[in-house]
Scaffold this motif. Sequence first.
Motif, PDB file in Angstrom:
ATOM      1  N   ARG A  19       0.832  -1.211   0.000  1.00  0.00           N
ATOM      2  CA  ARG A  19       0.000   0.000   0.000  1.00  0.00           C
ATOM      3  C   ARG A  19       0.863   1.256   0.000  1.00  0.00           C
ATOM      4  NH1 ARG A  19      -3.543  -3.242   2.809  1.00  0.00           N
ATOM      5  NH2 ARG A  19      -2.611  -2.852   4.841  1.00  0.00           N
ATOM      6  N   ARG A  20       1.900   1.277   0.827  1.00  0.00           N
ATOM      7  CA  ARG A  20       2.806   2.433   0.882  1.00  0.00           C
ATOM      8  C   ARG A  20       3.458   2.681  -0.472  1.00  0.00           C
ATOM      9  NH1 ARG A  20       4.326   0.420   5.649  1.00  0.00           N
ATOM     10  NH2 ARG A  20       6.233  -0.475   4.814  1.00  0.00           N
ATOM     11  N   TYR A  21       3.945   1.603  -1.107  1.00  0.00           N
ATOM     12  CA  TYR A  21       4.596   1.720  -2.407  1.00  0.00           C
ATOM     13  C   TYR A  21       3.647   2.323  -3.439  1.00  0.00           C
ATOM     14  CZ  TYR A  21       7.002   0.446  -6.696  1.00  0.00           C
ATOM     15  OH  TYR A  21       7.606   0.495  -7.925  1.00  0.00           O
ATOM     16  N   VAL A  22       2.415   1.820  -3.479  1.00  0.00           N
ATOM     17  CA  VAL A  22       1.434   2.304  -4.445  1.00  0.00           C
ATOM     18  C   VAL A  22       1.131   3.783  -4.199  1.00  0.00           C
ATOM     19  CG1 VAL A  22      -0.971   2.079  -5.198  1.00  0.00           C
ATOM     20  CG2 VAL A  22       0.447   0.037  -4.893  1.00  0.00           C
ATOM     21  N   VAL A  23       0.919   4.150  -2.951  1.00  0.00           N
ATOM     22  CA  VAL A  23       0.612   5.548  -2.611  1.00  0.00           C
ATOM     23  C   VAL A  23       1.789   6.449  -2.955  1.00  0.00           C
ATOM     24  CG1 VAL A  23       0.213   7.120  -0.668  1.00  0.00           C
ATOM     25  CG2 VAL A  23      -1.116   5.026  -0.862  1.00  0.00           C
ATOM     26  N   GLU A  24       3.001   6.044  -2.599  1.00  0.00           N
ATOM     27  CA  GLU A  24       4.180   6.860  -2.875  1.00  0.00           C
ATOM     28  C   GLU A  24       4.407   7.025  -4.371  1.00  0.00           C
ATOM     29  OE1 GLU A  24       7.301   4.940  -0.712  1.00  0.00           O
ATOM     30  OE2 GLU A  24       6.515   5.598   1.226  1.00  0.00           O
ATOM     31  N   GLN A  25       4.189   5.968  -5.148  1.00  0.00           N
ATOM     32  CA  GLN A  25       4.358   6.056  -6.592  1.00  0.00           C
ATOM     33  C   GLN A  25       3.333   7.018  -7.191  1.00  0.00           C
ATOM     34  OE1 GLN A  25       3.170   2.833  -9.292  1.00  0.00           O
ATOM     35  NE2 GLN A  25       5.293   2.850 -10.016  1.00  0.00           N
ATOM     36  N   ARG A  26       2.095   6.882  -6.773  1.00  0.00           N
ATOM     37  CA  ARG A  26       1.035   7.755  -7.282  1.00  0.00           C
ATOM     38  C   ARG A  26       1.327   9.219  -6.944  1.00  0.00           C
ATOM     39  NH1 ARG A  26      -4.820   6.745  -7.996  1.00  0.00           N
ATOM     40  NH2 ARG A  26      -5.832   8.773  -7.979  1.00  0.00           N
ATOM     41  N   GLU A  27       1.748   9.490  -5.709  1.00  0.00           N
ATOM     42  CA  GLU A  27       2.053  10.856  -5.301  1.00  0.00           C
ATOM     43  C   GLU A  27       3.225  11.424  -6.095  1.00  0.00           C
ATOM     44  OE1 GLU A  27       2.562  10.499  -1.076  1.00  0.00           O
ATOM     45  OE2 GLU A  27       0.396  10.557  -0.704  1.00  0.00           O
ATOM     46  N   ALA A  28       4.234  10.598  -6.380  1.00  0.00           N
ATOM     47  CA  ALA A  28       5.378  11.056  -7.166  1.00  0.00           C
ATOM     48  C   ALA A  28       4.956  11.431  -8.582  1.00  0.00           C
ATOM     49  CB  ALA A  28       6.462   9.978  -7.190  1.00  0.00           C
ATOM     50  N   VAL A  29       4.102  10.620  -9.192  1.00  0.00           N
ATOM     51  CA  VAL A  29       3.623  10.920 -10.545  1.00  0.00           C
ATOM     52  C   VAL A  29       2.801  12.205 -10.538  1.00  0.00           C
ATOM     53  CG1 VAL A  29       2.074  10.135 -12.380  1.00  0.00           C
ATOM     54  CG2 VAL A  29       3.693   8.542 -11.342  1.00  0.00           C
ATOM     55  N   LEU A  30       1.919  12.353  -9.574  1.00  0.00           N
ATOM     56  CA  LEU A  30       1.090  13.557  -9.506  1.00  0.00           C
ATOM     57  C   LEU A  30       1.929  14.810  -9.266  1.00  0.00           C
ATOM     58  CD1 LEU A  30      -2.017  12.194  -7.579  1.00  0.00           C
ATOM     59  CD2 LEU A  30      -1.851  12.780 -10.014  1.00  0.00           C
ATOM     60  N   ARG A  31       2.985  14.711  -8.443  1.00  0.00           N
ATOM     61  CA  ARG A  31       3.899  15.848  -8.235  1.00  0.00           C
ATOM     62  C   ARG A  31       4.578  16.234  -9.546  1.00  0.00           C
ATOM     63  NH1 ARG A  31       5.293  13.132  -3.536  1.00  0.00           N
ATOM     64  NH2 ARG A  31       7.198  12.344  -4.512  1.00  0.00           N
ATOM     65  N   ALA A  32       5.063  15.227 -10.284  1.00  0.00           N
ATOM     66  CA  ALA A  32       5.752  15.502 -11.554  1.00  0.00           C
ATOM     67  C   ALA A  32       4.791  16.129 -12.560  1.00  0.00           C
ATOM     68  CB  ALA A  32       6.358  14.225 -12.110  1.00  0.00           C
ATOM     69  N   LEU A  33       3.576  15.622 -12.638  1.00  0.00           N
ATOM     70  CA  LEU A  33       2.593  16.199 -13.550  1.00  0.00           C
ATOM     71  C   LEU A  33       2.245  17.633 -13.155  1.00  0.00           C
ATOM     72  CD1 LEU A  33       0.149  13.226 -14.204  1.00  0.00           C
ATOM     73  CD2 LEU A  33       1.758  14.260 -15.822  1.00  0.00           C
ATOM     74  N   ALA A  34       2.135  17.906 -11.875  1.00  0.00           N
ATOM     75  CA  ALA A  34       1.806  19.253 -11.416  1.00  0.00           C
ATOM     76  C   ALA A  34       2.862  20.261 -11.861  1.00  0.00           C
ATOM     77  CB  ALA A  34       1.664  19.275  -9.893  1.00  0.00           C
ATOM     78  N   VAL A  35       4.106  19.838 -11.902  1.00  0.00           N
ATOM     79  CA  VAL A  35       5.205  20.726 -12.308  1.00  0.00           C
ATOM     80  C   VAL A  35       5.313  20.815 -13.829  1.00  0.00           C
ATOM     81  CG1 VAL A  35       7.710  21.013 -12.289  1.00  0.00           C
ATOM     82  CG2 VAL A  35       6.518  20.342 -10.194  1.00  0.00           C
ATOM     83  N   HIS A  36       5.300  19.669 -14.498  1.00  0.00           N
ATOM     84  CA  HIS A  36       5.641  19.625 -15.918  1.00  0.00           C
ATOM     85  C   HIS A  36       4.451  19.607 -16.871  1.00  0.00           C
ATOM     86  CE1 HIS A  36       9.811  19.098 -14.854  1.00  0.00           C
ATOM     87  NE2 HIS A  36       9.443  18.155 -14.011  1.00  0.00           N
ATOM     88  N   ALA A  37       3.296  19.193 -16.418  1.00  0.00           N
ATOM     89  CA  ALA A  37       2.111  19.123 -17.289  1.00  0.00           C
ATOM     90  C   ALA A  37       0.863  19.279 -16.436  1.00  0.00           C
ATOM     91  CB  ALA A  37       2.102  17.804 -18.049  1.00  0.00           C
ATOM     92  N   PRO A  38       0.662  20.465 -15.858  1.00  0.00           N
ATOM     93  CA  PRO A  38      -0.402  20.634 -14.861  1.00  0.00           C
ATOM     94  C   PRO A  38      -1.821  20.410 -15.361  1.00  0.00           C
ATOM     95  CG  PRO A  38       0.576  22.744 -15.440  1.00  0.00           C
ATOM     96  CD  PRO A  38       1.411  21.689 -16.087  1.00  0.00           C
ATOM     97  N   HIS A  39      -2.053  20.462 -16.657  1.00  0.00           N
ATOM     98  CA  HIS A  39      -3.414  20.277 -17.176  1.00  0.00           C
ATOM     99  C   HIS A  39      -3.637  18.869 -17.715  1.00  0.00           C
ATOM    100  CE1 HIS A  39      -4.063  24.486 -16.523  1.00  0.00           C
ATOM    101  NE2 HIS A  39      -2.984  24.763 -17.236  1.00  0.00           N
ATOM    102  N   THR A  40      -2.721  17.967 -17.430  1.00  0.00           N
ATOM    103  CA  THR A  40      -2.819  16.601 -17.929  1.00  0.00           C
ATOM    104  C   THR A  40      -3.667  15.747 -16.988  1.00  0.00           C
ATOM    105  OG1 THR A  40      -0.654  16.774 -18.953  1.00  0.00           O
ATOM    106  CG2 THR A  40      -1.477  14.557 -18.555  1.00  0.00           C
ATOM    107  N   MET A  41      -4.561  14.974 -17.573  1.00  0.00           N
ATOM    108  CA  MET A  41      -5.371  14.038 -16.795  1.00  0.00           C
ATOM    109  C   MET A  41      -4.521  12.805 -16.502  1.00  0.00           C
ATOM    110  SD  MET A  41      -8.969  12.134 -17.757  1.00  0.00           S
ATOM    111  CE  MET A  41      -8.428  11.854 -19.418  1.00  0.00           C
ATOM    112  N   ALA A  42      -4.554  12.325 -15.295  1.00  0.00           N
ATOM    113  CA  ALA A  42      -3.820  11.116 -14.920  1.00  0.00           C
ATOM    114  C   ALA A  42      -4.809   9.980 -14.697  1.00  0.00           C
ATOM    115  CB  ALA A  42      -3.015  11.352 -13.650  1.00  0.00           C
ATOM    116  N   VAL A  43      -4.504   8.834 -15.287  1.00  0.00           N
ATOM    117  CA  VAL A  43      -5.321   7.638 -15.128  1.00  0.00           C
ATOM    118  C   VAL A  43      -4.419   6.574 -14.512  1.00  0.00           C
ATOM    119  CG1 VAL A  43      -6.695   5.873 -16.290  1.00  0.00           C
ATOM    120  CG2 VAL A  43      -6.710   8.238 -17.138  1.00  0.00           C
ATOM    121  N   PHE A  44      -4.820   6.019 -13.390  1.00  0.00           N
ATOM    122  CA  PHE A  44      -4.010   5.048 -12.663  1.00  0.00           C
ATOM    123  C   PHE A  44      -4.697   3.684 -12.635  1.00  0.00           C
ATOM    124  CE2 PHE A  44      -2.728   9.133 -10.969  1.00  0.00           C
ATOM    125  CZ  PHE A  44      -1.359   9.017 -10.875  1.00  0.00           C
TER     126      PHE A  44
END
Length: 76
Positions: A19-44
């Motif tokens: 659970r920790r791994y999944v949450v940490e991975q998702r948060e890392a992707v969302l952080r990167a998208l917020a910086v580099h592609a803030p209007h991109t929809m993320a599907v997990f």
Amino acid sequence: MGRARAWSFERPNDADAKRRYVVEQREAVLRALAVHAPHTMAVFDVDFGHTDPQLVIPYGGQVVVDGPARRITVTY
């Protein structure tokens, strides 16, 4: 993004570690998208790539992602 593979034979995580791994991975992707592609929809958690069951998406097809309907349609 494909469903996170949170274990392996070399690193057999318990349920809490998975659970920790999944949450940490998702948060890392969302952080990167917020910086580099803030209007991109993320599907997990899509079953493609190294998941089980596995959906093969060949080159040359069309993928439609409908976020509000929570639907992905693949045509090839």
